[in-house]
Design a protein around this motif. Structure first.
Motif, PDB file in Angstrom:
ATOM      1  N   CYS A  74      -7.455   4.473  -5.491  1.00  0.00           N
ATOM      2  CA  CYS A  74      -6.453   3.550  -6.026  1.00  0.00           C
ATOM      3  C   CYS A  74      -6.637   2.118  -5.542  1.00  0.00           C
ATOM      4  CB  CYS A  74      -5.045   4.042  -5.694  1.00  0.00           C
ATOM      5  SG  CYS A  74      -4.620   3.950  -3.938  1.00  0.00           S
ATOM      6  N   GLY A  75      -7.447   1.896  -4.517  1.00  0.00           N
ATOM      7  CA  GLY A  75      -7.777   0.550  -4.070  1.00  0.00           C
ATOM      8  C   GLY A  75      -6.799  -0.108  -3.124  1.00  0.00           C
ATOM      9  N   ILE A  76      -5.777   0.606  -2.646  1.00  0.00           N
ATOM     10  CA  ILE A  76      -4.806  -0.038  -1.764  1.00  0.00           C
ATOM     11  C   ILE A  76      -5.376  -0.195  -0.357  1.00  0.00           C
ATOM     12  CG2 ILE A  76      -2.891   0.932  -3.097  1.00  0.00           C
ATOM     13  CD1 ILE A  76      -2.395   2.869  -0.761  1.00  0.00           C
ATOM     14  N   PRO A  77      -4.886  -1.184   0.410  1.00  0.00           N
ATOM     15  CA  PRO A  77      -5.314  -1.319   1.805  1.00  0.00           C
ATOM     16  C   PRO A  77      -4.831  -0.116   2.625  1.00  0.00           C
ATOM     17  CG  PRO A  77      -4.199  -3.305   1.009  1.00  0.00           C
ATOM     18  CD  PRO A  77      -3.938  -2.229   0.009  1.00  0.00           C
ATOM     19  N   VAL A  78      -5.635   0.315   3.573  1.00  0.00           N
ATOM     20  CA  VAL A  78      -5.243   1.425   4.439  1.00  0.00           C
ATOM     21  C   VAL A  78      -5.350   0.991   5.896  1.00  0.00           C
ATOM     22  CG1 VAL A  78      -5.778   3.275   2.831  1.00  0.00           C
ATOM     23  CG2 VAL A  78      -7.586   2.375   4.292  1.00  0.00           C
ATOM     24  N   ILE A  79      -4.637   1.703   6.754  1.00  0.00           N
ATOM     25  CA  ILE A  79      -4.519   1.329   8.161  1.00  0.00           C
ATOM     26  C   ILE A  79      -5.344   2.276   9.026  1.00  0.00           C
ATOM     27  CG2 ILE A  79      -2.900   0.964  10.067  1.00  0.00           C
ATOM     28  CD1 ILE A  79      -0.704   0.660   7.931  1.00  0.00           C
ATOM     29  N   ASP A  80      -6.125   1.714   9.929  1.00  0.00           N
ATOM     30  CA  ASP A  80      -6.909   2.511  10.857  1.00  0.00           C
ATOM     31  C   ASP A  80      -5.971   3.410  11.679  1.00  0.00           C
ATOM     32  OD1 ASP A  80      -9.860   2.384  12.284  1.00  0.00           O
ATOM     33  OD2 ASP A  80      -8.269   2.905  13.697  1.00  0.00           O
ATOM     34  N   PRO A  81      -6.314   4.685  11.872  1.00  0.00           N
ATOM     35  CA  PRO A  81      -5.441   5.595  12.617  1.00  0.00           C
ATOM     36  C   PRO A  81      -5.093   5.107  14.015  1.00  0.00           C
ATOM     37  CG  PRO A  81      -7.173   6.821  11.517  1.00  0.00           C
ATOM     38  CD  PRO A  81      -7.507   5.376  11.348  1.00  0.00           C
ATOM     39  N   ALA A 120       5.668   2.632   4.734  1.00  0.00           N
ATOM     40  CA  ALA A 120       4.399   1.906   4.641  1.00  0.00           C
ATOM     41  C   ALA A 120       3.307   2.596   5.431  1.00  0.00           C
ATOM     42  CB  ALA A 120       4.579   0.467   5.121  1.00  0.00           C
ATOM     43  N   PHE A 121       3.640   3.058   6.623  1.00  0.00           N
ATOM     44  CA  PHE A 121       2.623   3.724   7.441  1.00  0.00           C
ATOM     45  C   PHE A 121       2.212   5.058   6.828  1.00  0.00           C
ATOM     46  CE2 PHE A 121       4.090   0.616  10.485  1.00  0.00           C
ATOM     47  CZ  PHE A 121       2.918   0.262  11.135  1.00  0.00           C
ATOM     48  N   GLN A 122       3.108   5.685   6.102  1.00  0.00           N
ATOM     49  CA  GLN A 122       2.754   6.935   5.437  1.00  0.00           C
ATOM     50  C   GLN A 122       1.897   6.680   4.201  1.00  0.00           C
ATOM     51  OE1 GLN A 122       5.059  10.973   4.681  1.00  0.00           O
ATOM     52  NE2 GLN A 122       6.013   9.317   3.548  1.00  0.00           N
ATOM     53  N   ALA A 123       2.277   5.693   3.396  1.00  0.00           N
ATOM     54  CA  ALA A 123       1.549   5.422   2.157  1.00  0.00           C
ATOM     55  C   ALA A 123       0.177   4.809   2.418  1.00  0.00           C
ATOM     56  CB  ALA A 123       2.367   4.485   1.266  1.00  0.00           C
ATOM     57  N   LEU A 124       0.057   3.976   3.458  1.00  0.00           N
ATOM     58  CA  LEU A 124      -1.196   3.274   3.747  1.00  0.00           C
ATOM     59  C   LEU A 124      -2.009   3.986   4.815  1.00  0.00           C
ATOM     60  CD1 LEU A 124       0.185  -0.401   3.837  1.00  0.00           C
ATOM     61  CD2 LEU A 124      -0.585   0.922   1.862  1.00  0.00           C
ATOM     62  N   ASP A 125      -1.698   5.227   5.067  1.00  0.00           N
ATOM     63  CA  ASP A 125      -2.396   6.038   6.071  1.00  0.00           C
ATOM     64  C   ASP A 125      -3.837   6.283   5.630  1.00  0.00           C
ATOM     65  OD1 ASP A 125      -2.607   7.477   8.367  1.00  0.00           O
ATOM     66  OD2 ASP A 125      -1.472   9.208   7.667  1.00  0.00           O
ATOM     67  N   LEU A 126      -4.793   6.035   6.514  1.00  0.00           N
ATOM     68  CA  LEU A 126      -6.209   6.213   6.170  1.00  0.00           C
ATOM     69  C   LEU A 126      -6.637   7.661   6.389  1.00  0.00           C
ATOM     70  CD1 LEU A 126      -9.163   3.894   7.155  1.00  0.00           C
ATOM     71  CD2 LEU A 126      -9.355   6.364   7.425  1.00  0.00           C
ATOM     72  N   ASP A 127      -7.256   8.227   5.387  1.00  0.00           N
ATOM     73  CA  ASP A 127      -7.895   9.540   5.485  1.00  0.00           C
ATOM     74  C   ASP A 127      -9.356   9.394   5.087  1.00  0.00           C
ATOM     75  OD1 ASP A 127      -5.701  10.934   6.315  1.00  0.00           O
ATOM     76  OD2 ASP A 127      -5.361  12.002   4.443  1.00  0.00           O
ATOM     77  N   LEU A 128     -10.164  10.340   5.502  1.00  0.00           N
ATOM     78  CA  LEU A 128     -11.517  10.462   4.971  1.00  0.00           C
ATOM     79  C   LEU A 128     -11.527  11.666   4.056  1.00  0.00           C
ATOM     80  CD1 LEU A 128     -13.889   9.621   7.973  1.00  0.00           C
ATOM     81  CD2 LEU A 128     -13.004   8.145   6.177  1.00  0.00           C
ATOM     82  N   ASP A 129     -11.845  11.442   2.802  1.00  0.00           N
ATOM     83  CA  ASP A 129     -11.786  12.484   1.777  1.00  0.00           C
ATOM     84  C   ASP A 129     -13.176  13.049   1.516  1.00  0.00           C
ATOM     85  OD1 ASP A 129     -11.032  14.125  -0.265  1.00  0.00           O
ATOM     86  OD2 ASP A 129     -10.677  12.538  -1.722  1.00  0.00           O
TER      87      ASP A 129
END
Length: 258
Positions: free
Chosen positions: A110-117, A143-152
């Motif tokens: 989706c292209g949104i910014p994500v936050i380093d864990p 915000a922290f839930q939606a922008l949470d970084l995962d590796l897929d």
């Protein structure tokens, strides 16, 4: 026809990321009251609705679920592997950093910014009263839930996908969770790997809030508040938080497991 993502990102996602960037800079400057205000502003209800749709929450309408989860038959879908034959659910830090350096801190779907864990953990430790993080999705800072970084895993581990740079991409937690254990073809998703990562306008310097992790900055800033910086060793799975509660029933528990 293939689509780039499961659900269109909403403007509030980018607004929240911009607020968090300002909060990180304010933290470095020692402006704790400003940080608290910006963190509170980024906790938007619209982000919960967006994330919950991808988490397939019970409150989401059938119409929205039908829009997101467009299943089709993938004739090339591999047979599921027994659990003991699957790749490890823990991704080494070196490999994770390689993938993040390649993709940047943006969801490849989706292209949104994500936050380093580690950045998220850092802020949650520094501002526990403002950054809600309860057991349920509704009890978490949106915000922290939606922008949470995962590796897929492009090919899910359950179907034989391996922990390799070629099979891993940066994704936001909602997109990762929404995919579940389905192949890209089953959800009519285009493979994001052939196309270059896209940086949204205004986020050319977005670094997943890792500016907070620079030792000389974080130690000095947190010492004022009497808080020790988080440890910087171990795997990203170990340093990160657990998967979203609603999502746990859909994929295996673990920071980057799927």
């Amino acid at each position: 026809m293939s689509r780039k993502h499961l659900y269109d990102p909403i403007p509030e996602l980018f607004e929240a990321a911009a607020l968090l960037q300002k909060a990180a800079l304010a933290h470095i400057s020692g402006e704790s009251e400003t940080v608290e205000s910006l963190l509170a502003q980024s906790d938007m209800p619209q982000l919960f609705d967006w994330s919950e749709a991808l988490f397939a929450g019970r409150t989401i309408s059938r119409e929205i679920k039908a829009q997101i989860f467009q299943y089709s038959i993938d004739p090339e879908r591999p047979l599921p592997l027994p659990v003991d034959l699957r790749a490890s659910g823990s991704i080494p830090t070196r490999l994770a950093r390689e993938v993040i350096q390649r993709d940047g801190y943006f969801c490849r779907f989706c292209g949104i910014p994500v936050i380093d864990p580690k950045s998220q953990s850092f802020l949650r430790r520094a501002y526990p009263k403002t950054i809600r993080w309860g057991l349920g999705n509704r009890d978490k800072h949106t915000a922290f839930q939606a922008l949470d970084l995962d590796l897929d895993h492009v090919l899910p581990r359950s179907l034989g996908g391996q922990n390799t740079a070629e099979n891993l991409i940066v994704a936001c937690a909602p997109c990762n969770c929404g995919r579940g254990n389905h192949t890209l073809a089953e959800l009519s998703l285009a493979d994001p790997r052939p196309r270059p990562p896209v940086v949204p306008a205004g986020f050319e310097t977005w670094d997943g809030l890792t500016l907070l992790l620079r030792k000389e900055v974080s130690s000095a800033a947190l010492s004022i508040r009497g808080i020790k910086p988080p440890p910087m060793t171990g795997t990203l799975e170990q340093n990160g938080n657990s998967c979203r509660s609603t999502c746990i029933s859909r994929i295996e528990r673990g920071r980057f497991v799927k």
